[in-house]
Design an enzyme around this catalytic site. Sequence first.
Site, PDB file in Angstrom:
ATOM      1  N   GLY A 239       6.871 -41.534   4.348  1.00 50.37           N
ATOM      2  CA  GLY A 239       7.448 -40.546   3.456  1.00 50.37           C
ATOM      3  C   GLY A 239       7.855 -41.189   2.149  1.00 50.37           C
ATOM      4  CB  SER A 240       9.941 -39.947  -0.601  1.00 52.72           C
ATOM      5  OG  SER A 240      11.220 -39.759  -0.018  1.00 52.72           O
ATOM      6  CD  GLU A 259       2.279 -45.219   3.848  1.00 51.71           C
ATOM      7  OE1 GLU A 259       2.570 -45.322   2.630  1.00 51.71           O
ATOM      8  OE2 GLU A 259       1.758 -44.212   4.339  1.00 51.71           O
ATOM      9  CG  LEU A 260       8.743 -46.423   2.175  1.00 53.87           C
ATOM     10  CD1 LEU A 260       9.921 -47.179   1.582  1.00 53.87           C
ATOM     11  CD2 LEU A 260       9.219 -45.302   3.091  1.00 53.87           C
ATOM     12  CB  CYS A 293       1.220 -42.694  -0.298  1.00 57.26           C
ATOM     13  SG  CYS A 293       0.299 -43.126   1.181  1.00 57.26           S
ATOM     14  CD  GLU A 387       4.464 -40.952  -4.238  1.00 58.25           C
ATOM     15  OE1 GLU A 387       3.548 -41.147  -3.426  1.00 58.25           O
ATOM     16  OE2 GLU A 387       5.665 -40.989  -3.925  1.00 58.25           O
TER      17      GLU A 387
END
Length: 491
Positions: A239-240, A259-260, A293, A387
């Site tokens: 996520g963020s 996992e950003l 992402c 982003e």
Amino acid sequence: MLKSILESADGVAVAAPSLLAGEWLLDGPSAERVGPFTRTVVSRARVAAPDDVARAARYARTGARTVARQAPATRARILERAAVLAGEHRDAFARLIALELGKPVKDGRAELDRVADTFTVCAAEARQIGGEVLPVAGWDRGVGNTALTYRAPAGVALAITPFNAPANLLAHKLGASFAAGNSTIVKAPPQAPAVSAALVALLLEAGAPLESVQLLHGGGEVGAQLCAAPEVAVISFTGSAETGAAVARAAGAKRLVLELGGNAATIVCSDADLADAAQVCARTGYSNSGQSCISVQRVYVDRGRFHEFVDLLTAEVGRLRVGDPLDPATDVGSMVDEQAAERVLTWATEAAGAGARITVGGTREGATLAPTVVADPPADASVVLREVFGALVTVLPFDEFDQVLDTCNASRFGLQAGLFTHDIGRILTAWRELEVGGLVVNGSSNFRLDHVPFGGVKDSGFGREAPRQMVEDYTVIKTLLLRGLSIWGEN
């Protein structure tokens, strides 16, 4: 349960149950998911009640013993069966993904192909779980003894998944955790509750024991409670960056795989095949409406070929078909909601006001943002620094290769980058110097093989998401010391 989720009648909201302590539950408070393209209620999830988290954690702690006692070969056969089922239900999953998320069905079908691959690789990794005999007799104090290790299940794993690839990203977390022999609690994304429930049901239909998985729906408060639960040994979150930091704070002293976010750059050098680079960037910059992402966000092009590339990319993007995600011919459907589409459009408009050119797109209808190209925005524009996570690609010129590497590294993110060149020196330099977890050569940033290590540095997180590395994260090394018993020489 899998059939009832996937085969709902047209126009009827899909029931997304929770799975708690071995029971599928529909009764209780619920949350509706409005499809971003249809603008109607497409699914209804049973939201976690106040005591569900504690109940799920207790059940998982006890159930973990049952899963751990299964032989790796047994778990591998179940995962292989899950891969087959993913293929058999490919179209139904793709339809459900399109309804809940506005993702084109052809992209949803491709996601299910990846789910099948992911489960197959997880099965293979289950068969490889082992240990080693340690060279204890190489030191005087170890002579006369033997030491061995093996990888044991961590116990209870928590998987918190995002909306943008709800089936495959859950398959990675749940498949690897089950391969390792854990009991997994899944916290589903509110935007894709039915897809998440269907994938959990698929693993159970493949033969996984009920003790192996639970599913809860809800918002951030449910996730925070799960992260803090003492029974949870390892957390995998996608996520963020901001939410990832909150996960870490709530988790405390637990093993984390985060996992950003990303702000992916692709570099196009002077020797690149510009037509190919433009086609690849158009195809991978707007798949899933750019909600990935590693989606192409910043394209840096050698200044001498900048205008030519912008024209080629604009033409390629203009050929993308935008529309109903249930139409097999659609390339770009809607974004996750109208707020997300409006945010991206606002950023594009701000960049244009600061001197950038919008060469195509720049409009929206509801949650559907027309694929947008922003050429030569200022370096401090939101579309460059932040982003985007939407159907927008920026194109910027560069003069020197070392300079553009520094520019890419100025981002707080570092997930993956792309590079179009045939110069091996530049390839090796970029691989060494770019502060990213992965570099794709003669491809954009948006390319991933599910059995290859994937993850980032800096605010893009830590840990690697591929079945082999995830099995390592989901297991602990246990050591056995045999005193006075040696397989080595004793003199």
